[in-house]
Design a protein around this motif. Structure first.
Motif, PDB file in Angstrom:
ATOM      1  N   SER A 195      10.916  44.895   4.905  1.00 25.02           N
ATOM      2  CA  SER A 195      11.799  43.962   4.232  1.00 25.02           C
ATOM      3  C   SER A 195      12.409  44.683   3.033  1.00 25.02           C
ATOM      4  O   SER A 195      11.668  45.208   2.204  1.00 25.02           O
ATOM      5  CB  SER A 195      10.941  42.784   3.794  1.00 25.02           C
ATOM      6  OG  SER A 195      11.689  41.865   3.102  1.00 25.02           O
ATOM      7  N   LYS A 226      14.662  43.524   7.440  1.00 30.06           N
ATOM      8  CA  LYS A 226      14.929  42.150   7.008  1.00 30.06           C
ATOM      9  C   LYS A 226      15.640  42.210   5.659  1.00 30.06           C
ATOM     10  O   LYS A 226      15.180  42.879   4.743  1.00 30.06           O
ATOM     11  CB  LYS A 226      13.609  41.386   6.874  1.00 30.06           C
ATOM     12  CG  LYS A 226      12.894  41.193   8.205  1.00 30.06           C
ATOM     13  CD  LYS A 226      11.491  40.652   8.021  1.00 30.06           C
ATOM     14  CE  LYS A 226      10.527  41.759   7.680  1.00 30.06           C
ATOM     15  NZ  LYS A 226       9.183  41.286   7.292  1.00 30.06           N
ATOM     16  N   ARG A 227      16.784  41.500   5.561  1.00 27.32           N
ATOM     17  CA  ARG A 227      17.591  41.601   4.342  1.00 27.32           C
ATOM     18  C   ARG A 227      17.761  40.252   3.661  1.00 27.32           C
ATOM     19  O   ARG A 227      18.801  39.985   3.048  1.00 27.32           O
ATOM     20  CB  ARG A 227      18.966  42.184   4.685  1.00 27.32           C
ATOM     21  CG  ARG A 227      18.921  43.542   5.408  1.00 27.32           C
ATOM     22  CD  ARG A 227      20.325  44.113   5.511  1.00 27.32           C
ATOM     23  NE  ARG A 227      20.463  45.169   6.492  1.00 27.32           N
ATOM     24  CZ  ARG A 227      20.220  46.466   6.259  1.00 27.32           C
ATOM     25  NH1 ARG A 227      19.770  46.849   5.107  1.00 27.32           N
ATOM     26  NH2 ARG A 227      20.415  47.358   7.213  1.00 27.32           N
ATOM     27  N   GLY A 228      16.789  39.365   3.790  1.00 22.76           N
ATOM     28  CA  GLY A 228      16.836  38.080   3.094  1.00 22.76           C
ATOM     29  C   GLY A 228      18.121  37.329   3.403  1.00 22.76           C
ATOM     30  O   GLY A 228      18.539  37.225   4.567  1.00 22.76           O
ATOM     31  N   ALA A 229      18.783  36.830   2.362  1.00 18.29           N
ATOM     32  CA  ALA A 229      20.003  36.026   2.534  1.00 18.29           C
ATOM     33  C   ALA A 229      21.193  36.853   3.020  1.00 18.29           C
ATOM     34  O   ALA A 229      22.288  36.317   3.207  1.00 18.29           O
ATOM     35  CB  ALA A 229      20.347  35.335   1.224  1.00 18.29           C
ATOM     36  N   GLY A 231      20.881  38.665   5.921  1.00 16.09           N
ATOM     37  CA  GLY A 231      20.714  38.813   7.374  1.00 16.09           C
ATOM     38  C   GLY A 231      19.698  39.877   7.737  1.00 16.09           C
ATOM     39  O   GLY A 231      18.692  40.043   7.041  1.00 16.09           O
ATOM     40  N   LEU A 246      22.760  33.330   8.977  1.00 13.27           N
ATOM     41  CA  LEU A 246      23.290  32.019   9.352  1.00 13.27           C
ATOM     42  C   LEU A 246      23.412  31.193   8.079  1.00 13.27           C
ATOM     43  O   LEU A 246      22.505  31.206   7.238  1.00 13.27           O
ATOM     44  CB  LEU A 246      22.333  31.315  10.323  1.00 13.27           C
ATOM     45  CG  LEU A 246      22.155  31.965  11.686  1.00 13.27           C
ATOM     46  CD1 LEU A 246      21.304  31.082  12.586  1.00 13.27           C
ATOM     47  CD2 LEU A 246      23.501  32.227  12.352  1.00 13.27           C
ATOM     48  N   VAL A 248      22.794  28.474   5.755  1.00 12.71           N
ATOM     49  CA  VAL A 248      21.842  27.353   5.664  1.00 12.71           C
ATOM     50  C   VAL A 248      21.617  27.028   4.188  1.00 12.71           C
ATOM     51  O   VAL A 248      21.905  27.845   3.323  1.00 12.71           O
ATOM     52  CB  VAL A 248      20.468  27.697   6.307  1.00 12.71           C
ATOM     53  CG1 VAL A 248      20.548  27.772   7.816  1.00 12.71           C
ATOM     54  CG2 VAL A 248      19.884  28.988   5.737  1.00 12.71           C
ATOM     55  N   GLU A 250      19.059  26.920   1.441  1.00 17.09           N
ATOM     56  CA  GLU A 250      17.716  27.451   1.222  1.00 17.09           C
ATOM     57  C   GLU A 250      16.921  26.490   0.329  1.00 17.09           C
ATOM     58  O   GLU A 250      17.323  26.192  -0.774  1.00 17.09           O
ATOM     59  CB  GLU A 250      17.818  28.835   0.569  1.00 17.09           C
ATOM     60  CG  GLU A 250      16.466  29.478   0.404  1.00 17.09           C
ATOM     61  CD  GLU A 250      16.541  30.898  -0.155  1.00 17.09           C
ATOM     62  OE1 GLU A 250      17.127  31.769   0.514  1.00 17.09           O
ATOM     63  OE2 GLU A 250      16.007  31.111  -1.249  1.00 17.09           O
ATOM     64  N   ALA A 256       9.742  33.310   5.329  1.00  8.93           N
ATOM     65  CA  ALA A 256      10.888  33.651   6.188  1.00  8.93           C
ATOM     66  C   ALA A 256      10.647  34.958   6.942  1.00  8.93           C
ATOM     67  O   ALA A 256      10.922  35.072   8.142  1.00  8.93           O
ATOM     68  CB  ALA A 256      12.166  33.754   5.353  1.00  8.93           C
ATOM     69  N   GLY A 257      10.122  35.958   6.232  1.00  4.58           N
ATOM     70  CA  GLY A 257       9.909  37.259   6.866  1.00  4.58           C
ATOM     71  C   GLY A 257       8.861  37.202   7.973  1.00  4.58           C
ATOM     72  O   GLY A 257       9.016  37.850   9.020  1.00  4.58           O
ATOM     73  N   ASN A 282      16.802  36.186  13.549  1.00  6.41           N
ATOM     74  CA  ASN A 282      17.639  35.865  12.387  1.00  6.41           C
ATOM     75  C   ASN A 282      17.742  34.340  12.227  1.00  6.41           C
ATOM     76  O   ASN A 282      17.669  33.805  11.115  1.00  6.41           O
ATOM     77  CB  ASN A 282      19.020  36.494  12.617  1.00  6.41           C
ATOM     78  CG  ASN A 282      19.909  36.460  11.398  1.00  6.41           C
ATOM     79  OD1 ASN A 282      19.467  36.723  10.298  1.00  6.41           O
ATOM     80  ND2 ASN A 282      21.180  36.127  11.604  1.00  6.41           N
ATOM     81  N   GLY A 285      14.371  33.081  10.832  1.00  2.06           N
ATOM     82  CA  GLY A 285      14.261  33.275   9.387  1.00  2.06           C
ATOM     83  C   GLY A 285      15.112  32.264   8.631  1.00  2.06           C
ATOM     84  O   GLY A 285      14.697  31.703   7.620  1.00  2.06           O
ATOM     85  N   ALA A 286      16.310  32.011   9.140  1.00  2.00           N
ATOM     86  CA  ALA A 286      17.212  31.059   8.482  1.00  2.00           C
ATOM     87  C   ALA A 286      16.631  29.643   8.518  1.00  2.00           C
ATOM     88  O   ALA A 286      16.653  28.912   7.526  1.00  2.00           O
ATOM     89  CB  ALA A 286      18.576  31.077   9.175  1.00  2.00           C
TER      90      ALA A 286
END
Ligand code: ADP
Length: 313
Positions: A195, A226-229, A231, A246, A248, A250, A256-257, A282, A285-286
């Motif tokens: 991440s 994994k790049r958080g917000a 993607g 996506l 969403v 938060e 999420a990870g 993805n 996670g979203a």
């Protein structure tokens, strides 16, 4: 049949429903929610319909049962969760600050899980599972680290596969033996899921492409970042795919990870197309960040398909 195993902490999380700096004033709380990074991960694997199990240890209390019942209901084999008479399951109180960062109060120092040791049940699971998911944080506790390393070596020696999520706070990196353990795990890894900054753990070069090339050159089949917000991205020899986040709302980023990882691993093991595995992970996670509570946002395959279909409009 593939069966996925993970080993590590199970706890509950109790969450403040208002934002603020901590717990100095009384405030409304919700929970207990099942939690623990390995538990969230394996719950997502179970919800995908992939055979899976967790080795852990809880007290003989309701907090332990909250976890055992949820995991079992979602398809996880819980025979490796030892219930310790007279001991307590760990807990964490979480409050989001105005800026989205988190203030924690932990009750895990003396939790039942801190005394997790090999048992006949854990040995039977290690002998029957064909894939191990390793979390780097396991190596901050010597006994847990030794159990995970033993499981990794046994499963790999039988022709099984290993996925690896460093899942490390930077301050843990300097724990005794941590670096060496992570290097040994990386050498056994088939699927690496770091991440953000964790991508650079094993290579000080700040050039992402060079680091990825070096990881793939070491025999890792797939790297997913994994790049958080922002993607996520997937890399295999000769292949790079990027998934835009996506859109969403938060609500709670915890888990999420692990949710992303559980979804991706299930699809990767099933031989899904890389682009499909990335898109669904993805989406997992979203979806995870839209629910309050770390494990409340795990998803079934049908829920992920529905989210993707809705977003494609
Ligand atoms: P970790 O919890 O390991 O730090 P991330 O925060 O990177 O993991 O989240 C994992 C994945 O979840 C991301 O790569 C992305 O696919 C998805 N995700 C996380 N946060 C958001 C968000 N705010 N909006 C959309 N997707 C998100």
């Amino acid at each position: 049949m593939v069966k996925v195993l993970t080993i590590g902490e199970v706890l509950v999380e109790i969450v403040a429903t208002t934002r603020g700096n901590g717990f100095l004033e009384a405030q409304p709380l919700v929970g207990p929610f099942p939690s623990g990074a390995p538990a969230i991960f394996i719950d997502q694997v179970g919800k995908m319909g992939t055979a899976c199990a967790i080795v852990s240890r809880v007290g003989d209390d309701d907090f332990g049962q909250v976890n055992i019942r949820r995991l079992a209901a979602d398809g996880v084999d819980v025979s490796g969760i030892e219930i310790a008479p007279g001991e307590s399951t760990g807990s964490a109180f979480v409050r989001y600050r105005e800026d989205g960062s988190r203030a924690f109060v932990y009750n895990i120092r003396h939790s039942a899980c801190g005394k997790l040791r090999p048992t006949p049940a854990s040995g039977a699971l290690i002998d029957s599972c064909t894939h191990l998911h390793v979390m780097g944080s396991a190596f901050s506790a010597p006994e847990l680290g030794a159990m995970v390393m033993d499981a990794a070596q046994r499963i790999k020696a039988r022709g099984g596969t290993i996925s690896f999520d460093p899942n490390l706070r930077p301050e843990l990196l300097n724990a005794p033996g941590m670096r060496e353990a992570l290097d040994v795990v990386l050498a056994m890894t088939d699927l690496f899921m770091p991440s953000g900054e964790e991508l650079f753990l094993f290579d000080p070069a700040r050039d992402e492409a060079a680091v990825i090339a070096s990881l793939l050159g070491r025999g890792i089949r797939t790297v997913v970042v994994k790049r958080g917000a922002l993607g996520a991205s997937l890399f295999q020899q000769g292949l790079r795919l990027d998934a835009a986040p996506l859109p969403v709302d938060e609500v709670d980023p915890t888990g999420a990870g692990d949710t992303f990882g559980g979804a991706f691993l299930s699809l990767w093991l099933a031989g899904a197309e890389p682009s499909q595995a990335l898109d669904l992970a993805n989406a997992a996670g979203a979806r995870a960040v839209t629910r309050l509570g770390p494990m409340e946002g795990t998803s079934t395959r049908a829920e992920l398909d529905a989210l993707l279909a809705e977003r494609k409009g």
